[in-house]
Structure formats: C-alpha cells, structure tokens
Design an enzyme around this catalytic site. Sequence first.
Site, short mmCIF file in Angstrom:
data_model
loop_
_atom_site.label_atom_id
_atom_site.label_comp_id
_atom_site.label_asym_id
_atom_site.label_seq_id
_atom_site.Cartn_x
_atom_site.Cartn_y
_atom_site.Cartn_z
N ARG A 71 0.84 -1.19 0.00
CA ARG A 71 0.00 0.00 0.00
C ARG A 71 0.88 1.24 0.00
NH1 ARG A 71 -2.15 1.06 4.21
NH2 ARG A 71 -1.36 -0.63 5.50
N TYR A 212 -1.43 -3.61 -6.51
CA TYR A 212 -1.10 -4.42 -5.33
C TYR A 212 -2.07 -4.26 -4.16
CZ TYR A 212 2.05 -7.43 -2.70
OH TYR A 212 2.59 -8.50 -2.03
N GLY A 213 -2.47 -5.37 -3.59
CA GLY A 213 -3.16 -5.43 -2.29
C GLY A 213 -4.21 -4.35 -2.11
N GLY A 214 -4.13 -3.71 -0.97
CA GLY A 214 -5.13 -2.72 -0.59
C GLY A 214 -5.24 -1.52 -1.52
N LYS A 221 -9.25 -2.35 2.52
CA LYS A 221 -9.05 -1.17 3.36
C LYS A 221 -9.85 0.04 2.84
CE LYS A 221 -5.73 -3.47 5.54
NZ LYS A 221 -5.92 -4.17 6.79
N HIS A 241 -10.68 -2.10 12.40
CA HIS A 241 -9.55 -2.90 11.93
C HIS A 241 -9.27 -3.98 12.98
CE1 HIS A 241 -5.10 -2.78 10.40
NE2 HIS A 241 -5.78 -3.73 9.83
N SER A 263 -0.15 -3.15 12.27
CA SER A 263 0.49 -4.13 11.40
C SER A 263 1.63 -4.82 12.14
CB SER A 263 1.06 -3.45 10.17
OG SER A 263 0.08 -2.66 9.58
N ALA A 264 1.88 -6.06 11.77
CA ALA A 264 3.03 -6.82 12.24
C ALA A 264 2.97 -7.13 13.74
CB ALA A 264 4.34 -6.10 11.92
N CYS A 265 1.75 -7.23 14.30
CA CYS A 265 1.60 -7.65 15.70
C CYS A 265 0.92 -9.02 15.79
CB CYS A 265 0.82 -6.62 16.50
SG CYS A 265 1.73 -5.10 16.79
N LYS A 267 -2.04 -10.34 14.09
CA LYS A 267 -3.50 -10.45 14.14
C LYS A 267 -3.98 -11.79 13.58
CE LYS A 267 -6.28 -7.11 12.65
NZ LYS A 267 -5.75 -6.22 11.63
N THR A 268 -3.43 -12.15 12.42
CA THR A 268 -3.87 -13.41 11.80
C THR A 268 -3.50 -14.59 12.70
OG1 THR A 268 -3.60 -12.38 9.64
CG2 THR A 268 -3.76 -14.76 9.66
N ASN A 269 -2.33 -14.52 13.33
CA ASN A 269 -1.90 -15.60 14.23
C ASN A 269 -2.86 -15.75 15.41
OD1 ASN A 269 0.24 -15.48 12.49
ND2 ASN A 269 1.80 -15.02 14.04
N ASP A 288 -9.03 -9.61 10.03
CA ASP A 288 -8.56 -8.25 9.73
C ASP A 288 -9.57 -7.14 9.99
OD1 ASP A 288 -6.45 -6.55 8.83
OD2 ASP A 288 -7.36 -6.42 6.85
N ASN A 378 6.72 -8.12 2.16
CA ASN A 378 5.27 -7.97 2.11
C ASN A 378 4.63 -8.96 1.12
OD1 ASN A 378 2.80 -6.71 2.93
ND2 ASN A 378 2.81 -5.45 1.08
N ARG A 380 2.46 -12.02 -0.09
CA ARG A 380 1.14 -12.33 0.45
C ARG A 380 0.58 -13.64 -0.08
NH1 ARG A 380 -1.35 -8.43 4.07
NH2 ARG A 380 0.20 -6.78 4.15
N ARG A 411 3.19 -3.16 20.07
CA ARG A 411 4.47 -3.79 20.38
C ARG A 411 5.21 -2.92 21.35
NH1 ARG A 411 7.52 -7.62 17.57
NH2 ARG A 411 6.15 -8.57 16.04
O1 SAT Z 1 -2.55 -4.47 1.28
S1 SAT Z 1 -3.57 -4.57 2.34
O2 SAT Z 1 -4.09 -3.25 2.67
O3 SAT Z 1 -4.65 -5.41 1.91
C1 SAT Z 1 -2.90 -5.26 3.71
C2 SAT Z 1 -2.25 -4.27 4.60
O4 SAT Z 1 -1.40 -3.50 4.16
O5 SAT Z 1 -2.59 -4.26 5.80
MN MN Z 2 -4.93 -5.10 8.32
#
Ligand code: SAT
Ligand code: MN
Length: 596
Positions: A71, A212-214, A221, A241, A263-265, A267-269, A288, A378, A380, A411
């Site tokens: 993003r 890409y992504g979001g 998002k 979020h 991010s990077a804390c 969440k998915t885990n 998410d 990043n 995915r 964190r």
């Molecule tokens: O690229 S996304 O926005 O879907 C994922 C992210 O950056 O949190």
């Molecule tokens: Mn997210």
Amino acid sequence: MQVSDITNSNLKTWLQKWIDLCEPTDVVICDGSKAQYDQLCNMMVKSGAFIKLDKPANSYHTRSDKTDVARVEDRTYICSARQEDAGPTNHWKDPKEMRAEFDVLFKGSMKGRTLYVIPFSMGPIESPISKYGIEITDSPYVVVNMCIMTRVGTAIIKKIEAGAPFVKCMHSVGYPLDGDTADVPWPSAPVEKKYITHFPEDREIISFGSGYGGNALLGKKCFALRIASVQARDEGWMAEHMLILKLTSPKGEVKYVAAAFPSACGKTNLAMMEPSIPGWKVETIGDDIAWMKFGPDGQLYAINPEAGFFGVAPGTSMKSNPNAMRTINRGNSIFTNTAITLDGGVWWEDHDDKPAQLVDWRRRPWTPASGVKAAHPNARFTTPAGQCPVIAPEWEDPKGVPISAFLFGGRRKTVVPLVNEALDWEHGVFLGATMASETTAANLAEVGKLRFDPFAMLPFCGYHMGDYFKHWLKIGKKAGAKLPKIFYVNWFRRGEDGHFLWPGFGDNSRVLEWVFNRCNDAPTARKTPIGYLPAEGTLNVKGLDIPASDLKDLLEVDVQGWKAVVPQIEEHFAKFGDRLPKEMMQQLEALKARLG
Ligand code: SAT
Ligand code: MN
C-alpha cells in the site's frame, strides 16, 4: 450479463461514464463462477503473469513489479469536501480538482485491455450488516483476488436493481496498450501517477496506477475501513480494523472477542491460535476487519466483511500459525511475491522447510548464501477463509456474533503490562486512542519513541480522527447497550537483557482465559492506577516455565515508565486540536492524578 441488461440508472450511468473514458477493448461482467475464475487464471498463465504451482493444488504464483509491492500511504487521499474533515492523519485533495485530474489520467487508460465489472458483497449477501460494491478494474489479477476476498456474483446487481445502495469502486493499473506498447507481467504506473482516493460524501473510491493489495482490491481497506468508517459514523455502527475470534471454555461456554493491533503484531496468528491450555478452543470468524451493529438485545453483533485472508507470508509457519499453513495447503490460493521452490511449491523467510535452492520473488536463482531475502517482506497469500480448519461454523451467520470483549495492543518492550482491563468504556476509548508501538530500538532502561496508531486505524480512518474518538464515546452512551469490556494486551514486553518476558503464540490463550473470566465478572482483578490487572495467582500459568520475576514484571505497574509516557500522549493528542473530545484530556488528567 452485459451492461445493456442493467436497468438501474445510477449504476448504468456510472459504468458507461468510465467505459467511455477508459476506452477498453472489451467489457466483462464478472459472475463469481469457478469457470470464470479458472479461465482468468489460465489466461494469466498463458500471458506469463501467473505460474501454476505443483503444490498446493489449484494455486498460482505471481510477482509484482518491483516498484509496486505494498500500500502507498503517501499517495492515499481522503477527498472530503472540506479539508478539515479529513483530519491531521490523512492526506487530502480537493474532490473537484482530483476528479478533473482523473479525467486526464483515466482517458484511454484501458486501451487494449478488458474492463471487468465486479459486483461484490462485503459480508454474507443476506446479512443486514453487509454492504455491496461494484469494482471496475482492468486487472484480471484483481478480479481473481476479489473472487477469494469478497462474495462476487450477479445476485448483487439484482440487489442494486431492487434499490440497495452500493459503493462505487474504480480501479485501473494505468498502463494502456496503445500504439506499440507491449504488455508486461505486472502493469502499473510510476509512483507520481499513483492515486488511492476516497470520496466519503459520495461513498466512492477511485484508484489509479497500482495493482497491489489494498491499493487495488478495493473492498478491503478502501471500502471496508475508510468508506465504511464514514458510513458507520453516519449510521451509528462500527467499522474496525479488528480480528474476530470465538473462544470456547472447557465447560462449553462461548464468547466472541474482537481485537485491534497495528500491522506486524500477529492479528492473523491470534485469530487462528491453537491454545496451549487444556480444554480451551479458539475458532476464527475473521482476521482483519470487523463490522458491528447493535442488536435488539443491546449487544454489538459483528460480521467479518471479507471472505478470504490476504495474509503476510514471511513469518508464517507451523510454529507461528499452523492453521494458516493448513488453510493455504488446502489449495485454491494465490501467492504474490513469495519465492518458488524447485519442485513447484512456494517458500518465504521463516518457512518450516529449509531448501538449499530457490527462485526468489524476482525470479532470480537463490541460495541461503545469496545474502538477500528470497520472498519480498510484504509477500502475500490470498486464500479462502472457508477452508481454514478452525473457521467457526457460524462465521457467515447473517446476524453476526455478539462481542463480549475488545482487545487493543501494540508492540511495547517496556512499561505496558501483559494485560490490563479498562476501568470503564471511556477509559477504554482512551486506551484505544493511545495505542502505540515503539519505533526506535529503545534503550530498555527508558521509554522508546512511540508511534501512535489509535485503534490501529491510523491509515484507515476515512474522516477526522478526533471525530472518530467522539464516535467511540457516542457508542458507549447508547441507551440499553450491553457494551463489550475493553482490554489492552502486550505480548512483546522485554526483560532488561532484551529477552521476551512472555512466550506468546498458543500461550496467549492464558490471557484470553483471564479476559473470558472477567467478562463473567470473576473477582480476579486488582484495581491499579492504569486499570484492572490480574490479581495475584489469577493468571493461569500452570505448565508454563516462566520465572517468577518475569511474571512479576509482566503484571506490575511501572509508575515511572507511565509518567515518562505522559508527555508523548500529550503531544499525540495535541495533533487533533479542538476536535479532540474533552473526555480524552480528562482521562489523561485522571491518569496523571492516579499515578500520583
Ligand atoms: O494491502 S492490504 O491493505 O490489503 C494489507 C495491509 O497493508 O494491511
Ligand atoms: Mn490489516
């Protein structure tokens, strides 16, 4: 179905405007069918954009342009009519000027390409909490990802024809095939032409130049957070979020928890965690985003508006997240910017396998001696939520699931304890508004420089963040509401020598157990200046090999540390000017007074 079959004039006029401006060769309305998905994937295999993997089954690998990998917050704008409504945490552009610029940028931008119309639902199609969108895109990669991440189908056009509102989502990679221009595997535009824009008053998104992504999967998002947060404010609900998990006790009692982390804390885990304590069960509703509305009983009911996981691959392993690995390994997944193994599989940093040779994300030969990362950090996976082995059976229940607790976290190496329950809703909003992670590798003896990320919504709130705090306060004042309890957790606390004080992963279930019991009003807390902390002996550490001194550090109030944080909170709050609700300064003053 064709555009000429559409009778809703709002939809038809909007589609026709963009078709005329972008000048695509073809227009295809997506139906969400497996046949269409397979056909687009095969087409991308033929063009060289996709590689069909040997494993997992029915899965593909793709790599993006090296300049289009995440993003782009610097190119993300809120185009509200008035600049002050975007607030200090968003970039703003004048909507009229932005639209005029788009008239130029989008002119002929789809020459030589197919324009896809993607009718999609965020949330189960029949849920009263769900909302619909139509995304126009010239990227077949976006189409197949949207087919995994959202519910795509022409049934949504029927809903719109019957009068349902929809969010207009316009996207082009900005790489027309006019004249002699040859196509490339990942078309995109240079960064100065990239724009991810939101028109909150019009419930509209326009995105140019990135695939890409979001930036490009506009349901995520852009819609489900930035536009939906504005809709939620106007309509009295919440777009957050947050992951949503289902927690079942050994006695079979169920509670649902929603949790916001930057991010990077992990969440998915957390959403897919395997509890280490016997008899407890965690199942996933979402990883998410949570959309929540009050039910007739006064509880907040949440749905996961998404239908898939768009997860960060590096770091995902059987140790960190076995259920994500099992989800991916069931196939039907798309891997973007991971490495490829020589036997046609995928790989990334911290993967369980340790191959001697790979093809890296840039399609270069790679060995452990190469000295660069094989996967982009990043990188995915896009994978259907329904095939997660611990997805809760009710994850698509149209009425949503009742939320008992909100968790916030960041964190923090220092100061912040393992778990802390807010004194009341307003104090909980203060905790959310002051969520932060340390940016600098702080000397552990002092408080690091904090990067505040209120409610993990910093890049995702579609309006003034001060008004967003106000909205949270207003939710707390709703008559008859049975509000979730609010907790702040920190899995990342370090000891003086730098070691993690808490094992994390499946042992985070011990904290969830304490939270669960507090939601039943268990007398397991002691009141402290910062909130309710676990009373001595009430956090379940049975079977856990943790030194008593570490446990003490995790659960005590670091009064000096908190006092040192206060000026950073003041600085953070000052950014919101007179739109900061007075309750937030009152909470800060009250904290100072309690710290003494
Ligand atoms: O690229 S996304 O926005 O879907 C994922 C992210 O950056 O949190
Ligand atoms: Mn997210």
